[in-house]
Design a protein around this motif. Structure first.
Motif, short mmCIF file in Angstrom:
data_model
loop_
_atom_site.label_atom_id
_atom_site.label_comp_id
_atom_site.label_asym_id
_atom_site.label_seq_id
_atom_site.Cartn_x
_atom_site.Cartn_y
_atom_site.Cartn_z
N GLN A 27 0.83 -1.21 0.00
CA GLN A 27 0.00 0.00 0.00
C GLN A 27 0.86 1.25 0.00
O GLN A 27 0.50 2.26 -0.61
CB GLN A 27 -0.93 0.01 1.22
CG GLN A 27 -1.95 1.14 1.19
CD GLN A 27 -3.11 0.90 2.14
OE1 GLN A 27 -2.95 0.32 3.20
NE2 GLN A 27 -4.29 1.36 1.75
N ASP A 73 -6.59 6.67 -5.16
CA ASP A 73 -5.55 5.78 -4.65
C ASP A 73 -4.21 6.27 -5.19
O ASP A 73 -4.02 7.47 -5.35
CB ASP A 73 -5.85 4.33 -5.05
CG ASP A 73 -5.18 3.31 -4.12
OD1 ASP A 73 -4.15 3.64 -3.51
OD2 ASP A 73 -5.67 2.17 -4.03
N THR A 74 -3.34 5.34 -5.55
CA THR A 74 -1.98 5.69 -5.97
C THR A 74 -1.84 5.96 -7.46
O THR A 74 -0.73 6.16 -7.96
CB THR A 74 -1.01 4.55 -5.59
OG1 THR A 74 -1.45 3.34 -6.21
CG2 THR A 74 -0.95 4.36 -4.09
N HIS A 96 -0.88 -0.15 -6.08
CA HIS A 96 -2.11 -0.39 -5.30
C HIS A 96 -3.35 0.08 -6.05
O HIS A 96 -4.34 -0.64 -6.16
CB HIS A 96 -1.99 0.32 -3.95
CG HIS A 96 -2.94 -0.15 -2.91
ND1 HIS A 96 -4.22 0.34 -2.79
CD2 HIS A 96 -2.81 -1.08 -1.93
CE1 HIS A 96 -4.84 -0.25 -1.77
NE2 HIS A 96 -4.00 -1.12 -1.23
N GLY A 97 -3.30 1.29 -6.58
CA GLY A 97 -4.46 1.82 -7.30
C GLY A 97 -4.74 1.04 -8.57
O GLY A 97 -5.91 0.88 -8.97
N THR A 129 -2.65 10.13 -3.11
CA THR A 129 -1.46 9.92 -2.30
C THR A 129 -0.27 10.62 -2.96
O THR A 129 -0.38 11.16 -4.06
CB THR A 129 -1.12 8.41 -2.21
OG1 THR A 129 -0.66 7.95 -3.50
CG2 THR A 129 -2.33 7.59 -1.79
N ALA A 158 -9.76 4.06 -1.76
CA ALA A 158 -9.09 2.84 -1.29
C ALA A 158 -7.97 3.12 -0.32
O ALA A 158 -7.24 2.21 0.07
CB ALA A 158 -8.57 2.05 -2.49
N VAL A 159 -7.80 4.38 0.08
CA VAL A 159 -6.79 4.76 1.07
C VAL A 159 -7.51 5.37 2.26
O VAL A 159 -8.69 5.73 2.18
CB VAL A 159 -5.77 5.76 0.48
CG1 VAL A 159 -4.90 5.06 -0.55
CG2 VAL A 159 -6.48 6.96 -0.15
N GLY A 255 -9.29 -1.88 1.17
CA GLY A 255 -9.29 -1.09 -0.06
C GLY A 255 -9.74 -1.92 -1.26
O GLY A 255 -10.43 -1.41 -2.15
#
Length: 372
Positions: A27, A73-74, A96-97, A129, A158-159, A255
């Motif tokens: 993550q 997310d990322t 992660h994303g 992020t 998702a974070v 997430g």
């Protein structure tokens, strides 16, 4: 530092990868850690989360076409999944994303790729992020505003952070006022770290947000997950998705469960375009079934349920999957052996009669000599 490696073992066709080792997607990258590389691996069969969520009955009705889900997310790696992009969301150093987006809307039927729950939907990648994956209340709030400005009305966050920041709450309020359903992870990914804060986590804990917890292939939440008021649960632990470069990886945490809930909302919105964000949340909550202390979503029931005359849901609930104990088959086996022995004896007697009776008739039913 290399990602932890998990081994998924096939169990009655539910697991995706028999004896296939896949890396767990991080993550957040550690200081100095390089961007996540492609695993270069593919699983041989559909992952457990798809049959668990009933895609065989969902996809003939809709695959989510005409609906866009924003993923906060990322970012999303374009080499793994085609996505619309807001700001710098078109790159993903962590991965992660990318996995979250693949669980939502990876297209079905592409060789070597795993389909998302809503493969006909589109994804808007919004970075929430920094490049290594660390989120702040301010970064999530800015991402929410970008999603709303882009006109997206289903947002998957998702974070999570532990700070109940007023600016983040205001961003949530703006999204809700604009008619968006905000689906948010009610915690962080499961890892071996022992210093994970117990929560609550935001924006999941804010009013107006649909918080999500994760279950694994056994239908149970992982670790010592604390109950989250108003939350629904979905597959999120040991799920298999597509990571950076198109290689497949394992995700473990809420997430990834939020991705499946957002995808289920996309299916409902595609099937019932008139549904509001409040309707989506109500359908998902009211049709969820209790299992192992959480309420697991039933996408088909949420999509097809109709309102009862009194205003409440009249749903066709799907019972939790239960494995019945194996019955004692010994008495049945013994009876079957006796029957089989009896049948064999009768067959032998009939066979003998088929030989003896004609010969007896030819001899006039006289005893034969020793020479015959």
């Amino acid at each position: 530092m290399a990602c932890a490696t998990l081994t998924l073992l096939a169990n009655g066709g539910l697991a995706a990868a028999q004896d296939t080792e896949l890396p767990q997607i991080p993550q957040v990258l550690k200081p100095g850690q390089a961007c996540t590389a492609s695993s270069g691996k593919k699983v041989p069969s559909p992952p457990w989360q798809l049959p668990y969520l009933g895609v065989d009955r969902l996809w003939p009705l809709t695959t989510g076409e005409g609906v866009t889900v924003a993923v906060v997310d990322t970012g999303v790696d374009p080499a793994a999944l085609r996505a619309e992009v807001a700001g710098d969301g078109g790159t993903d150093c962590v991965g992660h994303g990318t996995v979250v987006a693949s669980l939502i809307a990876a297209p079905a039927g592409e060789e070597g790729k795993i389909a998302g729950l809503a493969p006909g939907a589109r994804v808007l990648a919004v970075r929430g992020t920094d490049k290594p994956g660390a989120a702040t209340a301010a970064s999530i709030a800015a991402a929410l505003d970008k999603a709303v400005e882009a006109g997206v009305r289903i947002i998957c966050v998702a974070v999570a952070v532990t700070e109940a920041d007023p600016a983040l709450r205001q961003a949530v309020d703006r999204a809700v006022a604009a008619g968006a359903l905000v689906v948010a992870a009610a915690g962080l990914d499961l890892t071996s770290a022992r210093d994970v804060p117990p929560g609550p986590y935001y924006p999941a804990a804010f009013p107006g947000v649909l918080p999500v917890t994760a279950v694994g292939p056994d239908g149970k939440p992982g670790g010592k997950a604390a109950p989250v008021p108003g939350a629904v649960a979905a597959p999120g632990n040991l799920v298999v998705g597509t990571g950076p470069g198109g290689g497949q990886v394992v995700g473990t945490g809420p997430g990834f469960a939020a991705a499946h809930v957002a995808a289920a909302a996309a299916l409902i919105r595609s099937y019932r375009p008139e549904t509001t964000a409040a309707d989506l949340a109500r359908r998902l909550r009211d049709t969820a079934y209790p299992q192992a202390g959480v309420n697991v979503i039933d996408p088909l029931a949420a999509m097809t349920s109709v309102a009862a005359p009194g205003g409440g849901p009249a749903t066709a609930r799907r019972e939790p999957v239960a494995v019945a104990p194996i019955p004692d088959l010994e008495p049945t086996r013994q009876a079957a052996l006796l029957v089989a022995a009896g049948v064999a004896l009768v067959a032998a007697l009939l066979g003998a009669a088929a030989v003896v009776v004609p010969r007896g008739r030819r001899r006039g039913w006289r005893a034969g000599s020793r020479e015959s």
